[in-house]
Design an enzyme around this catalytic site. Structure first.
Site, PDB file in Angstrom:
ATOM      1  N   CYS A 223       0.748  -1.338   0.125  1.00 40.22           N
ATOM      2  CA  CYS A 223      -0.089   0.038   0.189  1.00 40.22           C
ATOM      3  C   CYS A 223       0.805   1.222   0.102  1.00 40.22           C
ATOM      4  O   CYS A 223       2.199   1.206   0.454  1.00 40.22           O
ATOM      5  CB  CYS A 223      -0.850  -0.048   1.166  1.00 40.22           C
TER       6      CYS A 223
ATOM      7  N   ASP B 243      18.623  38.156 -12.787  1.00 41.77           N
ATOM      8  CA  ASP B 243      17.454  38.439 -13.463  1.00 41.77           C
ATOM      9  C   ASP B 243      16.580  39.603 -13.095  1.00 41.77           C
ATOM     10  O   ASP B 243      16.669  39.938 -11.588  1.00 41.77           O
ATOM     11  CB  ASP B 243      16.256  37.262 -13.638  1.00 41.77           C
TER      12      ASP B 243
END
Length: 493
Positions: A34, A439
């Site tokens: 599981c 940037d």
């Protein structure tokens, strides 16, 4: 294999979905495995066994739980965070290299021997490359069984199985159901499928902020290759056996995915590339916890947690687009890219929207005439230099690329500086620590937040954000008023 049993037990008892895909719980008394968040009552501790991969659990003789479907859980974020041999191998396996070229082909791409790769994967994941590829084929088969009306024979070969018998045996072994039984279970309550389209649900670890993720993809989309339509990001895909078209729509607990494929053998690869582009296997809790430790970033994280890094389905495509976007606006970069697409892209038919082309391949771009490009000569030289380096293999930006080596080789090309290289590292290579302090948007955000704004000083400050600086970039960009930061309204042009 390094599994902390005590920690795993606590996670399973808490049903903590954040760890789905990190490991798998096998139950000795039932013979099933599981995901940690399985809704069934946790078994006794002495009956639990833990495996680092679904393939390892399957190889140990456990079958997938029918309730929690562990084979469909988000992938492990480890393969996004790392650039070592195992992580690079896992990215290539997810991209179908073992199915197409076998384990020797995987070894060639990584530059290691078959024995070294098998030993490394077995040591960390409890399964070798063939078992890992088999687990992926089983999941692909399940998707085709449950989402299409294809005859089972076509499903088997589309999923990569060499024979109907192997397909049937694998499905029964992994899911404890025959292919027909799987289809009958899935058919209950499902809406009628659209002919020619596969409808899937792509899971992710919550939270997920779709604003910058889909906003960025839509705002920078290349006309003809990408579009925003009916609340979904759509684009064409260049795949090993043909082309595809995908529509991806953010939903509260999953990404709705509709795929049209020229060849169904490309299904698992298309899904893997879309998950990669949307950064769906990230661990947002770990990222946000670390970034929240900086007082300047904490309010941004609290306001919109779970930001992802928008990546690409084609690393070479983004590198070309990064060069086209040097020192120009987003609109100008889209225009340059659209011209390349019209001149060199392959036409495709899109009956559900307005997509017209695949982005040109590196081979097609190798024939372009630089004089026909409406841009400065220096940038033409940068673009043709990149294309040549991609074509002859000097620069490898593929899913198994070495991040450090790729950066070094990009920086050696004419016209490549830190902004372009780190943009490619962030979106093509998927390095979660890529950082672009030079940037303009980052500079403005830093100034507004009281952070150091010069590249050197901001880089020094950002050491505390490692290894998640690419995510810090997303939070910093989000302070600006730009279309990349919000979901579009209406359809794109």
């Amino acid at each position: 294999m390094n599994v902390d049993t005590e920690h795993c037990v606590r996670v399973v008892q808490a049903k903590d979905a954040r760890f789905d895909g990190w490991f798998f719980t096998a139950v000795l008394t039932t013979g099933i495995y599981c995901r940690p968040s399985c809704p069934v009552a946790p078994p006794k501790v002495e009956n639990m066994r833990f495996y680092p991969s679904a393939a390892a659990a399957q190889q140990a003789g456990f079958r997938a739980c029918k309730r929690c479907r562990p084979d469909a859980s988000p992938g492990s974020p480890r393969w996004n965070e790392r650039a070592d041999l195992v992580a690079r191998a896992m990215r290539l396996i997810a991209d179908g290299v073992v199915d197409r070229e076998g384990v020797p082909g995987l070894a060639r791409q990584l530059g290691y021997s078959v024995r070294q790769i098998e030993r490394s994967l077995n040591a960390e994941l409890g399964a070798g490359p063939l078992a890992l590829a088999r687990a992926q084929r089983a999941q692909t088969a399940r998707l085709l069984i449950e989402t299409s009306a294809l005859p089972m024979g076509e499903v088997a070969f589309a999923a990569g199985f060499s024979s109907i018998r192997t397909f049937n045996d694998t499905v029964r072994e992994v899911f404890a159901l025959t292919p027909t039984e799987l289809r009958q279970r899935a058919a209950r309550g499902l809406a009628t499928a659209t002919p020619g389209l596969l409808s899937l649900r792509l899971p992710y670890r919550a939270p997920l902020c779709p604003d910058n993720l889909f906003g960025h993809l839509a705002a920078t989309g290349v006309p003809g290759v990408e579009e925003w339509r009916d609340g979904a990001y759509r684009r064409t895909l260049r795949l090993p056996h043909g082309h595809g078209i995908v529509a991806l729509k953010p939903m509260p607990d999953h990404i709705a995915c509709q795929l049209s494929l020229a060849d169904l053998r490309d299904l698992s690869i298309a899904i893997s590339r879309c998950r990669w582009m949307l950064d769906l296997d990230a661990d947002p809790v770990a990222v946000d916890d670390l970034l929240s430790g900086d007082p300047a970033l904490a309010p941004l994280v609290a306001k919109a947690p779970g930001r992802r890094v928008p990546r690409t389905v084609d690393p070479a495509e983004f590198a070309v687009r990064a060069v086209l976007g040097q020192q120009v606006s987003t609109a100008a970069a889209r225009t340059h890219a659209a011209r390349l697409v019209t001149a060199h892209g392959e036409p495709v038919d899109d009956p559900w929207g307005g997509l017209t082309h695949l982005f040109p391949s590196v081979e097609a771009l190798s024939t372009l005439d630089p004089e026909a490009l409406a841009m400065p000569r220096t940038r033409r030289n940068t673009l043709t230099g990149l294309i040549a380096a991609l074509a002859d293999g000097t620069v490898d930006l593929g899913f198994g690329a070495d991040w450090s080596e790729a950066r070094t080789r990009l920086l050696a090309l004419p016209g490549f500086g830190p902004w372009t290289v780190e943009s490619i590292a962030m979106r093509s290579l998927g390095d979660p620590d890529a950082f672009i302090p030079g940037d303009l948007g980052i500079k403005l955000a830093a100034e507004a937040l009281g952070l150091p704004s010069t590249p050197g000083a901001l880089t020094a400050h950002s050491a505390a954000w490692r290894p998640w600086r690419a995510y810090a970039v997303q939070y910093l960009w989000a302070t600006g008023d730009h279309a990349i930061n919000r979901l579009p309204i209406g359809d794109s042009a």
